[in-house]
Structures are given as C-alpha cells and as structure tokens.
Design a protein around this motif. Structure first.
Motif, PDB file in Angstrom:
ATOM      1  N   PRO A  78      17.422  54.932 -16.517  1.00  0.00           N
ATOM      2  CA  PRO A  78      16.957  55.693 -15.348  1.00  0.00           C
ATOM      3  C   PRO A  78      17.846  55.463 -14.134  1.00  0.00           C
ATOM      4  O   PRO A  78      18.372  54.365 -13.920  1.00  0.00           O
ATOM      5  N   LEU A  79      18.019  56.511 -13.358  1.00  0.00           N
ATOM      6  CA  LEU A  79      18.616  56.344 -12.045  1.00  0.00           C
ATOM      7  C   LEU A  79      17.620  55.652 -11.129  1.00  0.00           C
ATOM      8  O   LEU A  79      16.399  55.816 -11.278  1.00  0.00           O
ATOM      9  N   ASP A  80      18.119  54.890 -10.182  1.00  0.00           N
ATOM     10  CA  ASP A  80      17.254  54.260  -9.187  1.00  0.00           C
ATOM     11  C   ASP A  80      16.972  55.250  -8.064  1.00  0.00           C
ATOM     12  O   ASP A  80      17.875  55.947  -7.599  1.00  0.00           O
ATOM     13  N   TYR A  81      15.717  55.304  -7.646  1.00  0.00           N
ATOM     14  CA  TYR A  81      15.286  56.154  -6.533  1.00  0.00           C
ATOM     15  C   TYR A  81      14.725  55.267  -5.428  1.00  0.00           C
ATOM     16  O   TYR A  81      14.112  54.232  -5.709  1.00  0.00           O
ATOM     17  N   VAL A  82      14.912  55.664  -4.183  1.00  0.00           N
ATOM     18  CA  VAL A  82      14.184  55.011  -3.111  1.00  0.00           C
ATOM     19  C   VAL A  82      12.704  55.283  -3.312  1.00  0.00           C
ATOM     20  O   VAL A  82      12.324  56.209  -4.035  1.00  0.00           O
ATOM     21  N   ASP A  83      11.850  54.516  -2.703  1.00  0.00           N
ATOM     22  CA  ASP A  83      10.415  54.690  -2.936  1.00  0.00           C
ATOM     23  C   ASP A  83       9.941  56.069  -2.477  1.00  0.00           C
ATOM     24  O   ASP A  83      10.638  56.781  -1.756  1.00  0.00           O
ATOM     25  N   VAL A  84       8.756  56.442  -2.915  1.00  0.00           N
ATOM     26  CA  VAL A  84       8.258  57.802  -2.727  1.00  0.00           C
ATOM     27  C   VAL A  84       8.227  58.197  -1.256  1.00  0.00           C
ATOM     28  O   VAL A  84       8.654  59.297  -0.879  1.00  0.00           O
ATOM     29  N   PRO A 439      12.690  57.287 -11.613  1.00  0.00           N
ATOM     30  CA  PRO A 439      12.531  58.716 -11.326  1.00  0.00           C
ATOM     31  C   PRO A 439      11.114  59.229 -11.462  1.00  0.00           C
ATOM     32  O   PRO A 439      10.695  60.105 -10.741  1.00  0.00           O
ATOM     33  N   ALA A 440      10.328  58.666 -12.397  1.00  0.00           N
ATOM     34  CA  ALA A 440       8.974  59.158 -12.606  1.00  0.00           C
ATOM     35  C   ALA A 440       8.091  58.971 -11.374  1.00  0.00           C
ATOM     36  O   ALA A 440       7.075  59.637 -11.211  1.00  0.00           O
ATOM     37  N   ALA A 441       8.452  58.060 -10.470  1.00  0.00           N
ATOM     38  CA  ALA A 441       7.641  57.809  -9.296  1.00  0.00           C
ATOM     39  C   ALA A 441       7.868  58.851  -8.211  1.00  0.00           C
ATOM     40  O   ALA A 441       7.118  58.908  -7.243  1.00  0.00           O
ATOM     41  N   VAL A 442       8.925  59.671  -8.367  1.00  0.00           N
ATOM     42  CA  VAL A 442       9.211  60.699  -7.367  1.00  0.00           C
ATOM     43  C   VAL A 442       8.477  61.968  -7.757  1.00  0.00           C
ATOM     44  O   VAL A 442       8.629  62.456  -8.885  1.00  0.00           O
ATOM     45  N   PRO A 443       7.650  62.524  -6.881  1.00  0.00           N
ATOM     46  CA  PRO A 443       6.900  63.742  -7.243  1.00  0.00           C
ATOM     47  C   PRO A 443       7.838  64.882  -7.585  1.00  0.00           C
ATOM     48  O   PRO A 443       8.539  65.407  -6.737  1.00  0.00           O
ATOM     49  N   LYS A 444       7.880  65.295  -8.856  1.00  0.00           N
ATOM     50  CA  LYS A 444       8.809  66.337  -9.268  1.00  0.00           C
ATOM     51  C   LYS A 444       8.570  67.683  -8.585  1.00  0.00           C
ATOM     52  O   LYS A 444       9.527  68.385  -8.288  1.00  0.00           O
ATOM     53  N   PRO A 445       7.294  68.095  -8.313  1.00  0.00           N
ATOM     54  CA  PRO A 445       7.131  69.393  -7.663  1.00  0.00           C
ATOM     55  C   PRO A 445       7.825  69.503  -6.318  1.00  0.00           C
ATOM     56  O   PRO A 445       8.161  70.591  -5.881  1.00  0.00           O
ATOM     57  N   SER A 446       8.058  68.364  -5.664  1.00  0.00           N
ATOM     58  CA  SER A 446       8.681  68.406  -4.337  1.00  0.00           C
ATOM     59  C   SER A 446      10.179  68.681  -4.422  1.00  0.00           C
ATOM     60  O   SER A 446      10.830  68.820  -3.423  1.00  0.00           O
ATOM     61  N   ASN A 447      10.717  68.727  -5.634  1.00  0.00           N
ATOM     62  CA  ASN A 447      12.158  68.920  -5.775  1.00  0.00           C
ATOM     63  C   ASN A 447      12.591  70.368  -5.611  1.00  0.00           C
ATOM     64  O   ASN A 447      13.777  70.653  -5.674  1.00  0.00           O
ATOM     65  N   ARG A 448      11.652  71.273  -5.426  1.00  0.00           N
ATOM     66  CA  ARG A 448      12.042  72.652  -5.143  1.00  0.00           C
ATOM     67  C   ARG A 448      11.798  72.969  -3.689  1.00  0.00           C
ATOM     68  O   ARG A 448      10.973  72.393  -3.039  1.00  0.00           O
TER      69      ARG A 448
END
Length: 448
Positions: A78-84, A439-448
């Motif tokens: 997984p790529l690392d993401y900053v927190d939500v 990545p799973a912790a980042v809300p995917k719907p917000s990516n659009r």
C-alpha cells in the motif's frame, strides 16, 4: 499519440469544456448495445479524436491488442496516506491555491486548472505519502489510463538500469547490438544518442500534418490486417530498419518516437526479454504494484516502447517515488541509484533547442525531460497532458492523466508548470503530519 492506432487527433480548438465532454455526459459506449452514434470501436479510425478520446484513453484494450505487464500474484504494497482529516484539509487547501498561467493576466486556482487541462486523474505525493488524489471523466481508482509517451520514460529507465548495472554499453554503436539495422540511419548512432534523442534521422512527428512520417510509422505498426495494396514495412522493427539519415548524430535533440522503439529493441536484445516482461520483472512486481499494466503491440506482438503503456494512477505514483528516491521504495532498493542520478544529470541544454518554450534551458536524457531551474525537476511526459513530475527539492511527485483535446503539451505547459510550482511551494512551506493511514482509510467517494 500511440503509433499503431491508425488514428489522427484533431487539431482544432476544443469546442466542449471538460464537464461537457465527460464521457458519461456524452454517453459513449453506454447501453447494451449502445446507440449506433455512441459506439467507439474498430475499424473506425477516429477514436482518438476529441471528444471520443476522453473515453478511449481508459479503454485501449477494447480497441487494440495488448501484452500484460504483470504485477505478479503477491499482495500489493500500500501507498502511505496522510490521515483522513489531513487528507481532506490538504485537498481543500490545494484546490484553493492560486497561480498565474504563463502569459496570462488573471490568476487561476488549482481546481480550475484541472478542468482547463481536461484532467482524468491526479495524484500528489509529498515526503512519500499521498496528500491529494482525484478522479474525473473516464477514470476511477480501479481504472487504467493511456500513458502515451510517458512509455518512453519507462523504456529509458529500463535502459539506464542496464547501463548502471554494466549490462549495456551506452557508447556502443546500435549496429553492434542490432545488426539488422545496418542499412538504417541508426547504424552509426550510439546507444546514448538514441537514449537522448540526438540521432540524425529523417522523421517528421508533426501530428497535425497528415503526410508526416508518424502516420507512415503508425500504418506499419498497426496490429490490424494491412490493406491488400499495402507495400510498406510490417511492424515497429521492420520500419526501423529503413529509417534514413538527416543531419549528424549527436548534433541536436530531435523528439522522434522511433528512437524509443529502437531503444526498446536494444533493451530487449540485451535482456533477452520484451520491454513488457522486463518492466514486470524489474519494476511492477518488486515495487508492489496494485494492478497489472499493459502495452499495445504491433502485428508481430512487439510492445510499443514509444507510447503503448496503460496503467493505474497509483502505480505510476510508485514509479515516481522510485525516481524521487533513486531506486528505493518501501525500504527496498530495486536498482542502482546511479540510474536515476544519470537521468537527473540531464543532457546538453545547448542541444535542446527552442521547440518547447516553457522548457527552454532544460534538456532531455534517457527519455526523461529535465526542467530548467535550480530545483532539479524532471518528468515523464505524454501528449494530451500525461505526466510524472518529480520535484526533488519539494520531495514531491505529481502524476496526472488527462485527455486534453489537442496532442500538444506546449498548449498545456503555460497552465501546468506554474500550477505544479504553486503546489511545490505550498508543500515546502507546510510540512506534513506524521500520522499515516493505508489507502483504505481515505474515503474513496471524495476522490471525485
């Protein structure tokens, strides 16, 4: 533009905005079956004309045969993401950044620039973590998108890795490795001259000229059955064998796709693997890619080393991290640091010329674009707006997929370059939080 597609991008100014030309709005290929006027499919040759190209860039496999760049069967890294919360705050802050496009009087926001450049996907990594990710048009986080001439940079990286490992002599004559081109203009060129596109070849790559050599090349490379009266070469390598000289090798940079396919042949001969197989072995598998990628092929199954790659946005983000960190990802070294260091050292700016106004003073090396300035920025670039933009000073990687109506990055650079610089300035002034989420912790719907 992908040689072998047999399609010519239209050169007129765009009529429809990014929102108006969204493939979902246009209704391309929707329904079972789609309405006849909404079908984009072979054997028509206009699938890379605007606005159809906005659908086609995500569906190359439905239009042309391909070969896989396998990620293997292991779990992705997984790529690392900053927190939500930080992710949401960064997105809002970056969207609101303002800059003035080159030659413009009015400022533009980062969010406005995404529409202006017909962005399909955009990913920003800072200090090895994802801080921004959005999808538009035909693309979502599970999709793949045509990389166009960013494929050249993949081929160049593979070649540079072989050079760094001592397996490929950059000073060798091409004919000493590929005797089949002994009567071609490539015969007297060195491997380095091919890598830096300083060969002296007779080859026009003016996409707006229907008589340009690029279209003869496309006809040769097309995987579709040739017309009964076709008399030309069949396949990439057959075409390379008959390229004629023009000027002297080593004198000047001339952007010509045939160099990338020549380099792909060299790499394949040295490694005894196709470019797709080598990319899987040296990059996609060990870097923990999320998705297989793929490359278009000619009628003989040869991957298009100059423009045939399609891949996921995040996997090109991983490739960008490898370039930023000189061959290291997830604390693993995949190839010698010398490979990236040689690319970053660039070519001779005196040979670069003035055909790319926003990049004057830069150079081209190993099929990567070296930007002018002190920050050491370098990039993979492809027509219609594709880029992997690496800014070592800002510890930043930006990956963008786009479907700009015209195959001219010179039309996009006046917006793109100051926009990317505005993000770099913002990130350098605002260090990231230390919290990391998958990545799973980042809300995917917000990516659009």
């Amino acid at each position: 533009m992908a040689a072998g597609t047999g399609s010519k991008a239209l050169s007129q100014a765009p009529v429809l905005s990014a929102a108006e030309s969204d493939p979902r709005v246009m209704g391309w290929m929707q329904g079972f079956p789609p309405p006849p006027d909404k079908i984009i499919m072979q054997p028509e040759s206009d699938y890379f004309s605007f606005p159809r190209l906005r659908w086609s860039v995500c569906h190359i496999r439905q239009l042309l045969p391909t070969v896989e760049i396998s990620r293997g069967i292991g779990a992705p890294v997984p790529l690392d993401y900053v927190d939500v919360l930080a992710f949401a705050n960064q997105r809002a802050a970056i969207d609101a950044l303002t800059f003035k496009p080159i030659g413009a009087d009015k400022e533009m926001t980062w969010r406005e620039s995404l529409d202006a450049n017909y962005t399909d996907g955009i990913l920003i990594l800072h200090e090895d973590r994802v801080v921004y990710e959005r999808y538009f048009g035909c693309l979502d986080d599970a999709g793949k998108h045509a990389a166009m001439s960013m494929t050249k940079s993949l081929t160049g990286l593979l070649a540079q890795i072989l050079v760094a490992e001592g397996r490929l002599d950059e000073n060798a004559l091409v004919s000493s490795i590929i005797p089949e081109i002994s009567r071609s203009a490539f015969a007297t060129a060195t491997v380095r001259q091919v890598m830096d596109m300083t060969t002296g070849l007779r080859f026009s790559e003016n996409y707006s000229d229907p008589k340009a050599d690029i279209w003869t090349y496309s006809a040769a490379a097309s995987p579709l059955p040739k017309p009964a009266d076709y008399k030309g070469p069949n396949g990439y390598w057959a075409y390379l064998e008959q390229v004629q000289p023009e000027g002297r090798n080593g004198d000047a940079f001339h952007y010509r796709t045939v160099n990338a396919d020549m380099l792909g042949w060299i790499v394949s001969r040295i490694a005894d693997k196709s470019v797709a197989e080598l990319a899987s072995e040296r990059l996609w598998r060990p870097m923990g890619a999320e998705q297989d990628a793929y490359m278009t092929v000619d009628a003989k199954g040869v991957p298009f080393a100059g423009g045939g790659l399609s891949a996921g946005l995040r996997d090109l983000g991983r490739l960008g991290l490898l370039m930023l960190n000189e061959g290291v990802i997830d604390n693993k070294r995949l190839f010698p640091a010398a490979a990236v260091q040689r690319i970053r050292a660039g070519g001779d700016p005196a040979k670069f010329g003035t055909n790319y106004p926003a990049l004057i003073g830069g150079s081209y090396a190993s099929m990567w674009w070296i930007f002018p300035g002190r920050d050491g920025v370098f990039a993979a670039r492809g027509v219609h707006g594709q880029t992997i933009y690496v800014d070592p000073a800002a510890r930043m990687v930006i990956v963008r997929f786009a479907s700009y109506p015209q195959a001219e990055n010179n039309l996009i650079d006046p917006t793109t370059i100051p926009a990317f610089q505005a993000v770099a300035d913002y990130l350098k002034a605002k260090p990231q939080a230390s919290d990391v989420e998958p990545p799973a912790a980042v809300p995917k719907p917000s990516n659009r």
